[in-house]
Design an enzyme around this catalytic site. Structure first.
Site, PDB file in Angstrom:
ATOM      1  N   CYS A   1       0.805  -1.224   0.000  1.00 49.64           N
ATOM      2  CA  CYS A   1       0.000   0.000   0.000  1.00 49.64           C
ATOM      3  C   CYS A   1       0.836   1.271   0.000  1.00 49.64           C
ATOM      4  CB  CYS A   1      -0.922   0.007   1.215  1.00 49.64           C
ATOM      5  SG  CYS A   1      -2.055  -1.397   1.269  1.00 49.64           S
TER       6      CYS A   1
ATOM      7  N   HIS B   1      12.515   1.251   5.297  1.00 51.09           N
ATOM      8  CA  HIS B   1      12.331  -0.163   4.953  1.00 51.09           C
ATOM      9  C   HIS B   1      12.853  -1.020   6.110  1.00 51.09           C
ATOM     10  CE1 HIS B   1      11.851  -3.738   2.633  1.00 51.09           C
ATOM     11  NE2 HIS B   1      11.733  -3.116   1.484  1.00 51.09           N
TER      12      HIS B   1
ATOM     13  N   HIS C   1     -14.419   5.020   5.382  1.00 47.01           N
ATOM     14  CA  HIS C   1     -15.861   4.776   5.459  1.00 47.01           C
ATOM     15  C   HIS C   1     -16.503   4.756   4.077  1.00 47.01           C
ATOM     16  CE1 HIS C   1     -20.134   5.932   6.046  1.00 47.01           C
ATOM     17  NE2 HIS C   1     -20.042   5.191   7.139  1.00 47.01           N
TER      18      HIS C   1
ATOM     19  N   ASN D   1     -10.431   0.469   2.029  1.00 42.96           N
ATOM     20  CA  ASN D   1      -8.977   0.509   1.833  1.00 42.96           C
ATOM     21  C   ASN D   1      -8.694   0.314   0.344  1.00 42.96           C
ATOM     22  OD1 ASN D   1      -6.233   0.153   1.720  1.00 42.96           O
ATOM     23  ND2 ASN D   1      -6.134  -1.435   3.291  1.00 42.96           N
TER      24      ASN D   1
ATOM     25  N   HIS E   1      -2.654   6.727   5.655  1.00 43.51           N
ATOM     26  CA  HIS E   1      -3.169   5.636   4.827  1.00 43.51           C
ATOM     27  C   HIS E   1      -4.363   4.970   5.501  1.00 43.51           C
ATOM     28  CE1 HIS E   1      -3.604   1.986   2.619  1.00 43.51           C
ATOM     29  NE2 HIS E   1      -3.060   1.238   3.556  1.00 43.51           N
TER      30      HIS E   1
ATOM     31  N   HIS F   1      -2.307  19.655   7.512  1.00 48.59           N
ATOM     32  CA  HIS F   1      -3.177  18.539   7.116  1.00 48.59           C
ATOM     33  C   HIS F   1      -2.397  17.228   7.178  1.00 48.59           C
ATOM     34  CE1 HIS F   1      -5.936  21.615   5.688  1.00 48.59           C
ATOM     35  NE2 HIS F   1      -4.964  22.126   4.978  1.00 48.59           N
TER      36      HIS F   1
END
Length: 496
Positions: free
Chosen positions: A224, A303, A420, A424, A391, A387
């Site tokens: 993702c 990573h 919502h 995802n 994810h 802001h």
């Protein structure tokens, strides 16, 4: 008399002390330079113009020295501007909005689960419990092949989903920016789990008849967080290819990855992942600086793949019946927290004001020298960003980041509402979130945006953007037909 209400005087005083401290430290150079400039000005006024001219005339300049000094200044300025990185602008982006006929209400999802898993009622109950607590709404969407009973995850259906979500996003982007396909110099497509031959990037080249010398890349298997990896790759390519446009496509194809087994850890993705896609146009052309929405400031990648637990916490594998799915480890949130800690340790010095960095340093020194039990100071990232786009991987991810970064409900509103409304959507979810902020009319010129993404491997990546201009509420977009209903209250458990 005992106090009925707590005394707010001490907290108010502490608040103003902290504000004063932040202002002082962040403007320390200004406070130092003002007295020096005032002192010089007073001395000049006191001396008078005649004495000042006498001092200037007494200075003797050699012509060779002046020439060498000018040459040195020009040389240093040239080297500085030549070595300065090119500015990367986000001209515009679009998000795919699935059609209504792809909608999957809870009742439909559970009915299909009961029919598909009729021999495993425990798996059905598990999915229902996950869905009740997931934070997803009734309007999330799955591709047509998953609506079949049983699902038909064929290669043709997967290609059909890819064409639908990718081409729709690109068409909207080209219409909004008036960019022609021949203008694209760099193409990057990221899709983690669907990697056909020819690649998805080749599919885009064929559809839009892009130039034969286009630099195309197809990223797969990176989870993702691959969307920000694509942005980082585009940034590096735009540094070495002047006057260029880069088209970045972030998506996840759901069709071939629907798990039909009974392993609980592998059923989680069925409940959370939904269809979506985003197309982003980046540019290093100076003329785009005015019309561009954002300017890229930083990209930081972390990573943790050297650790075995981190490497295997999101793992594609076969279950005991030979059915392929994604196994989500129970240690996922702990590993994500460690990855986030490493990431913010790197990004903190780049974005935090001096006041926050000094407080963190003093606390660290105090814990090392005086008392190890001192509570560690958590930097206030609200001083660095207006802001936050976290994810939308799941409710637990958003909850943990809100708690650890001490964010308000409004700061994580875009992430919760995206989860919502769209579920995802993997690497594209960050762009649905920034689109939500724009649709609410909250994005102002100079605002700073922090995008945080997690992915298999395990990776935590961050991107920092600065808003170039105040963005008006867009007439079109993924939120245009439902923005008046959001934000909505999301209960802890939705009973079905």
């Amino acid at each position: 008399m005992p106090q009925v209400l707590p005394s707010f005087s001490s907290s108010v005083k502490l608040k103003y002390v902290k504000l004063g401290y932040q202002y002082l430290v962040n403007h320390i150079l200004t406070f130092l330079l003002i007295p020096i400039m005032l002192g010089i000005s007073i001395e000049i006024l006191r001396s008078g113009p005649r004495e000042t001219l006498t001092i200037l005339n007494s200075l003797q300049f050699d012509f060779i020295q002046v020439l060498c000094s000018c040459f040195l200044i020009i040389f240093v300025a040239t080297v500085y501007f030549m070595s300065k990185p090119r500015s990367i602008y986000l001209v515009d982006y679009t998000c795919y909005k699935p059609p209504v006929n792809c909608r999957v209400p809870f009742s439909t999802f559970m009915e299909h689960s009961r029919l598909i898993l009729k021999e495993n009622p425990k798996s059905v109950d598990f999915q229902m419990r996950i869905l009740e607590r997931s934070g997803l709404g009734e309007e999330t969407c799955l591709p047509p092949a998953i609506h079949h009973i049983p699902p038909t995850p064929t290669m043709e259906a997967a290609r059909g989903e890819a064409e639908m979500v990718i081409f729709s996003a690109i068409d909207d982007l080209m219409r909004n920016t008036c960019i022609k396909p021949k203008d694209i110099d760099i193409l990057i497509v990221n899709c983690s789990l669907f990697s056909p031959t020819p690649s998805l990037s080749a599919m885009v080249v064929n559809k839009y008849k892009l130039r034969s010398n286009i630099k195309s890349f197809n990223l797969s298997g990176m989870g993702c967080s691959a969307g920000l990896i694509s942005i980082d790759l585009a940034k590096d390519l735009l540094q070495v290819h002047p006057n260029s446009y880069a088209l970045v496509i972030s998506t996840e194809i759901i069709t071939p990855n629907y798990y039909k087994g009974s392993e609980k850890a592998m059923l989680l993705p069925n409940c959370l992942f939904r269809m979506g896609s985003a197309a982003i146009l980046l540019s290093n052309k100076r003329r785009d600086s005015r019309r561009a929405k954002y300017k890229l400031v930083h990209v930081v990648r972390t990573h943790k793949g050297s650790d075995d637990k981190a490497y295997k916490c999101v793992f594609e594998q076969e279950d005991l019946q030979g059915k392929v799915g994604i196994n989500l480890s129970k240690d996922l949130m702990v590993i994500a927290g460690e990855a986030l800690k490493s990431n913010i340790t790197t990004i903190g010095p780049l974005v935090l004001p001096a006041s926050e960095q000094l407080l963190f340093l003093f606390t660290l020194i105090g814990r090392k020298i005086f008392n190890p039990k001192w509570k560690p100071y958590i930097p206030d990232f609200k001083q660095a960003f207006e802001h936050f786009c976290i994810h939308a991987g799941g409710r637990a991810v958003i909850d943990e980041l809100q708690k650890n970064l001490q964010l308000s409900a409004e700061h994580v509103e875009a992430s919760r509402m995206t989860l919502h409304r769209f579920g995802n959507t993997s690497s594209s979810s960050l762009w649905y979130e920034i689109s939500y902020i724009e649709a609410k009319g909250r994005m102002k010129k100079g605002d700073r945006v922090w995008q945080i993404a997690f992915g298999s491997g395990f990776k935590c990546n961050s991107a920092v953007w600065k808003c170039n201009r105040t963005i008006k509420t867009p007439a079109e977009g993924p939120w245009n037909d439902c923005m008046d209903r959001y934000p909505v209250h999301i209960p802890e458990i939705v009973k079905m």
